[in-house]
Design an enzyme around this catalytic site. Structure first.
Site, PDB file in Angstrom:
ATOM      1  N   LYS A 120      59.021   8.312 -53.352  1.00  0.00           N
ATOM      2  CA  LYS A 120      59.855   7.778 -54.423  1.00  0.00           C
ATOM      3  C   LYS A 120      61.427   7.148 -53.723  1.00  0.00           C
ATOM      4  O   LYS A 120      61.928   7.895 -52.852  1.00  0.00           O
ATOM      5  CB  LYS A 120      60.304   8.947 -55.717  1.00  0.00           C
ATOM      6  CG  LYS A 120      59.112   9.229 -56.416  1.00  0.00           C
ATOM      7  CD  LYS A 120      58.970   8.230 -57.285  1.00  0.00           C
ATOM      8  CE  LYS A 120      57.940   8.971 -58.362  1.00  0.00           C
ATOM      9  NZ  LYS A 120      57.517   7.822 -59.147  1.00  0.00           N
ATOM     10  N   LYS A 228      47.670   4.787 -65.849  1.00  0.00           N
ATOM     11  CA  LYS A 228      47.977   6.201 -66.038  1.00  0.00           C
ATOM     12  C   LYS A 228      47.171   6.373 -67.426  1.00  0.00           C
ATOM     13  O   LYS A 228      47.597   5.590 -68.432  1.00  0.00           O
ATOM     14  CB  LYS A 228      49.224   6.596 -66.004  1.00  0.00           C
ATOM     15  CG  LYS A 228      50.045   6.333 -64.940  1.00  0.00           C
ATOM     16  CD  LYS A 228      51.564   6.888 -64.890  1.00  0.00           C
ATOM     17  CE  LYS A 228      52.271   6.497 -63.592  1.00  0.00           C
ATOM     18  NZ  LYS A 228      53.623   6.855 -63.575  1.00  0.00           N
TER      19      LYS A 228
END
Length: 348
Positions: A120, A228
């Site tokens: 991240k 997703k």
């Protein structure tokens, strides 16, 4: 003819309507090992269906229309089941939150052996120096791993080009959603190519938040897409989007419990091609789960299997009454949106 309401499910929803879900719903609150997406606890609503447990956990800031896709995915899991798999083992990456570089070895140790790591970056309040140190720490621990970075749309075009040019020095497999919008993705991709920076661009939020996810492919804005299950409305809808986009796909999680990860594994198992390790190893970021046999990586992959939810864990990690009421009210509202039909469940 009257329009459907929350008590009259259309074809494709659970036969008992929203009351069937409310009667069996359980809400849990699970502590995170480290802060992720700005949260320290992950809340989820779970319910058992005839074909297995299902999970409904859109992030709190999402509106009812967007959350209705997550509910469609949950109903699919519990009442329709999943498509036939093409593979029974799914390669997965480790995930490193926006932590200090010194914490990286401990986080990676929780994943065991992995061949790919997602890091991240572009966290609000952090600097490019911190991002670069974090990525370099991953490379130091895993010199041969594929490293991809995820900015969650946190940069502007100029910032993304600067950051990715710098981070490319350690070798990047791809950069996920460096800027928020499709036009920006296309421009970042163009500038990197013209400068000879070998970083592929992956679209995530631009696929699932656009009314038309296929705009990404048509605009030439990405080299691959991240899909997703829950935000796209289920495994079958995600498969159709991947097929129509015509781009390589990476299956990722939405910080799910093992119940939600099971749906992600079903999607990865059903894709005709799976060229990249998937971001489905994120249960390791939770300090607890709803099963005693969590879906976590073993030697770089997760084997496809069903999840046995433990009633004792549902009790142990039950959310406080006020939060349970909040989720049940959200379930009622979201079901009403879903029962009303398109656009939440329509295919672009």
């Amino acid at each position: 003819m009257p329009s459907p309401d929350e008590t009259t499910p259309p074809s494709g929803l659970n036969p008992g309507g929203v009351e069937e879900l409310l009667d069996v719903a359980r809400v849990v609150s699970l502590r995170m090992r480290v802060k992720f997406r700005g949260i320290t606890k992950r809340e989820a609503l779970l319910f058992p269906g005839p074909l297995g447990w299902a999970e409904f956990c859109p992030f709190p800031e999402y509106g009812d229309a967007e959350a209705s896709r997550w509910l469609a995915a949950a109903v699919e899991a519990g009442w329709q089941g999943f498509p036939e798999p093409l593979r029974d083992s799914i390669p997965v990456n480790a995930t490193v939150p926006a932590i200090e570089a010194v914490q990286v070895p401990d986080i990676l140790a929780r994943f065991g052996r992995v061949d790919a790591v997602k890091v991240k970056v572009a966290e609000p309040g952090q600097t490019l120096d911190k991002d670069a140190a974090r990525v370099a720490a991953v490379r130091a621990v895993l010199p041969d791993a594929a490293i991809r970075v995820d900015a969650n749309g946190g940069w502007d075009v100029a910032g993304a080009v600067e950051a990715l040019t710098r981070l490319a020095a350690v070798g990047l497999e791809y950069a996920e959603q460096p800027v928020p919008d499709i036009a920006g993705l296309a421009e970042v991709r163009r500038r990197l190519r013209s400068s000879g920076v070998p970083v592929l661009i992956a679209a995530d939020e631009s696929v699932r938040k656009e009314e038309d996810p296929l705009k990404v492919a048509r605009a030439g804005a990405a080299d691959l897409i991240v899909v997703k299950v829950a935000p796209l409305g289920g495994v079958r809808r995600a498969l159709r989007i991947v097929a129509q986009a015509g781009l390589p796909a990476v299956v990722s999680s939405a910080l799910d419990t093992s119940v939600g990860i099971r749906a992600g594994l079903a999607l990865a198992a059903a894709l005709p091609e799976l060229p990249y390790a998937c971001g489905l190893g994120t249960v390791s970021l939770l300090a607890a789960d709803v099963t005693r046999d969590s879906l976590v990586p073993d030697d770089g992959s997760i084997r496809l299997r069903d999840v046995a939810v433990d009633p004792g864990l549902l009790d142990e990690f039950a959310a406080p009454p006020a939060r349970r009421d909040w989720w049940l009210d959200r379930l009622r509202r979201t079901y009403a949106v879903l029962a009303a039909g398109p656009p939440a469940t329509s295919m672009p």
